[in-house]
Design a protein around this motif. Structure first.
Motif, PDB file in Angstrom:
ATOM      1  N   VAL A  37       0.851  -1.190   0.000  1.00 11.05           N
ATOM      2  CA  VAL A  37       0.000   0.000   0.000  1.00 11.05           C
ATOM      3  C   VAL A  37       0.885   1.237   0.000  1.00 11.05           C
ATOM      4  O   VAL A  37       1.846   1.328   0.756  1.00 11.05           O
ATOM      5  N   GLN A  38       0.538   2.178  -0.863  1.00 11.36           N
ATOM      6  CA  GLN A  38       1.205   3.478  -0.868  1.00 11.36           C
ATOM      7  C   GLN A  38       0.161   4.501  -0.433  1.00 11.36           C
ATOM      8  O   GLN A  38      -0.796   4.771  -1.146  1.00 11.36           O
ATOM      9  N   LEU A  39       0.348   5.020   0.774  1.00 12.87           N
ATOM     10  CA  LEU A  39      -0.603   5.963   1.359  1.00 12.87           C
ATOM     11  C   LEU A  39      -0.089   7.377   1.136  1.00 12.87           C
ATOM     12  O   LEU A  39       1.067   7.680   1.439  1.00 12.87           O
ATOM     13  N   ARG A  40      -0.954   8.257   0.617  1.00 15.29           N
ATOM     14  CA  ARG A  40      -0.581   9.653   0.369  1.00 15.29           C
ATOM     15  C   ARG A  40      -1.462  10.554   1.232  1.00 15.29           C
ATOM     16  O   ARG A  40      -2.667  10.383   1.272  1.00 15.29           O
ATOM     17  N   PHE A  41      -0.797  11.517   1.885  1.00 19.96           N
ATOM     18  CA  PHE A  41      -1.507  12.462   2.742  1.00 19.96           C
ATOM     19  C   PHE A  41      -0.939  13.853   2.485  1.00 19.96           C
ATOM     20  O   PHE A  41       0.254  14.090   2.666  1.00 19.96           O
ATOM     21  N   ASP A  42      -1.799  14.763   2.061  1.00 18.73           N
ATOM     22  CA  ASP A  42      -1.376  16.125   1.743  1.00 18.73           C
ATOM     23  C   ASP A  42      -1.284  16.931   3.040  1.00 18.73           C
ATOM     24  O   ASP A  42      -2.289  17.384   3.583  1.00 18.73           O
ATOM     25  N   VAL A  43      -0.068  17.088   3.520  1.00 18.50           N
ATOM     26  CA  VAL A  43       0.162  17.747   4.810  1.00 18.50           C
ATOM     27  C   VAL A  43      -0.166  19.233   4.728  1.00 18.50           C
ATOM     28  O   VAL A  43      -0.872  19.772   5.583  1.00 18.50           O
ATOM     29  N   ARG A  44       0.339  19.905   3.708  1.00 19.92           N
ATOM     30  CA  ARG A  44       0.189  21.373   3.619  1.00 19.92           C
ATOM     31  C   ARG A  44      -1.255  21.822   3.458  1.00 19.92           C
ATOM     32  O   ARG A  44      -1.626  22.884   3.949  1.00 19.92           O
ATOM     33  N   ASN A  45      -2.087  21.047   2.785  1.00 18.60           N
ATOM     34  CA  ASN A  45      -3.472  21.464   2.523  1.00 18.60           C
ATOM     35  C   ASN A  45      -4.485  20.764   3.410  1.00 18.60           C
ATOM     36  O   ASN A  45      -5.684  20.829   3.133  1.00 18.60           O
ATOM     37  N   SER A  46      -4.034  20.119   4.462  1.00 15.55           N
ATOM     38  CA  SER A  46      -4.949  19.391   5.338  1.00 15.55           C
ATOM     39  C   SER A  46      -5.677  20.356   6.273  1.00 15.55           C
ATOM     40  O   SER A  46      -5.045  21.096   7.027  1.00 15.55           O
ATOM     41  N   PRO A  47      -7.015  20.351   6.253  1.00 14.99           N
ATOM     42  CA  PRO A  47      -7.763  21.216   7.174  1.00 14.99           C
ATOM     43  C   PRO A  47      -7.812  20.654   8.598  1.00 14.99           C
ATOM     44  O   PRO A  47      -8.169  21.365   9.532  1.00 14.99           O
ATOM     45  N   SER A  48      -7.415  19.412   8.777  1.00 17.69           N
ATOM     46  CA  SER A  48      -7.520  18.760  10.083  1.00 17.69           C
ATOM     47  C   SER A  48      -6.379  19.101  11.032  1.00 17.69           C
ATOM     48  O   SER A  48      -6.512  18.919  12.242  1.00 17.69           O
ATOM     49  N   LEU A  49      -5.260  19.575  10.478  1.00 23.86           N
ATOM     50  CA  LEU A  49      -4.077  19.797  11.309  1.00 23.86           C
ATOM     51  C   LEU A  49      -3.824  21.278  11.572  1.00 23.86           C
ATOM     52  O   LEU A  49      -3.914  22.090  10.653  1.00 23.86           O
ATOM     53  N   PRO A  50      -3.472  21.644  12.801  1.00 18.88           N
ATOM     54  CA  PRO A  50      -3.060  23.026  13.082  1.00 18.88           C
ATOM     55  C   PRO A  50      -1.714  23.322  12.427  1.00 18.88           C
ATOM     56  O   PRO A  50      -0.963  22.404  12.084  1.00 18.88           O
ATOM     57  N   ASP A  51      -1.395  24.593  12.277  1.00 18.65           N
ATOM     58  CA  ASP A  51      -0.179  24.993  11.563  1.00 18.65           C
ATOM     59  C   ASP A  51       1.101  24.487  12.228  1.00 18.65           C
ATOM     60  O   ASP A  51       2.014  24.036  11.540  1.00 18.65           O
TER      61      ASP A  51
END
Length: 140
Positions: A37-51
């Motif tokens: 499995v290759q999991l991709r997560f867009d860190v910079r555009n994630s609305p779930s994470l604080p800066d």
């Protein structure tokens, strides 16, 4: 929803999964079944994470982060897609948990009076030893 901490939860729509063939041993199975499995997560555009979490996560990710700010986690430890998928998500959650930990601020301390006295006494003893050295040995 994937719960990371009490205040942070990821929406499963933010994760993109693709399946690839795993490398390494596995006989005929490894050549015909896409279990990795290759999991991709867009860190910079994630609305779930604080800066502050995004910034620390980018530092922690290292070479797993692309120039566009996408974190790529490849999981191929197990023989099934489902178990590799769970492994990839667990590793992502653990990485985000590490990014949420803030370092404990350092409080400057001062040496105690007793430690100052011990240091000065040791310096005095060392000075006496050096003062007792002479250039030539004394013949009695």
């Amino acid at each position: 929803m994937i719960h990371v901490t009490n205040s942070i939860a990821l929406d499963e729509a933010e994760l993109q999964e693709s399946f690839i063939r795993a490398s390494g041993p596995g006989g005929q199975n490894v050549n015909k079944v896409e279990t990795a499995v290759q999991l991709r997560f867009d860190v910079r555009n994630s609305p779930s994470l604080p800066d502050y979490v995004k910034e620390k996560l980018e530092r922690l990710a290292g070479k797993r982060l692309t120039n566009e700010g996408v974190l790529i986690i490849t999981a191929q430890r197990f023989r099934t897609q489902e178990r590799n998928r769970e492994d990839a998500v667990e590793r992502l959650v653990e990485l985000i948990r590490q990014a949420t930990e803030r370092p404990k601020p350092r409080r400057p301390t001062r040496p105690t009076l007793a430690s100052k006295k011990r240091r000065l006494e040791a310096k005095g003893r060392r000075a006496e030893i050096k003062k007792g050295r002479t250039g030539k040995p004394a013949f009695d």
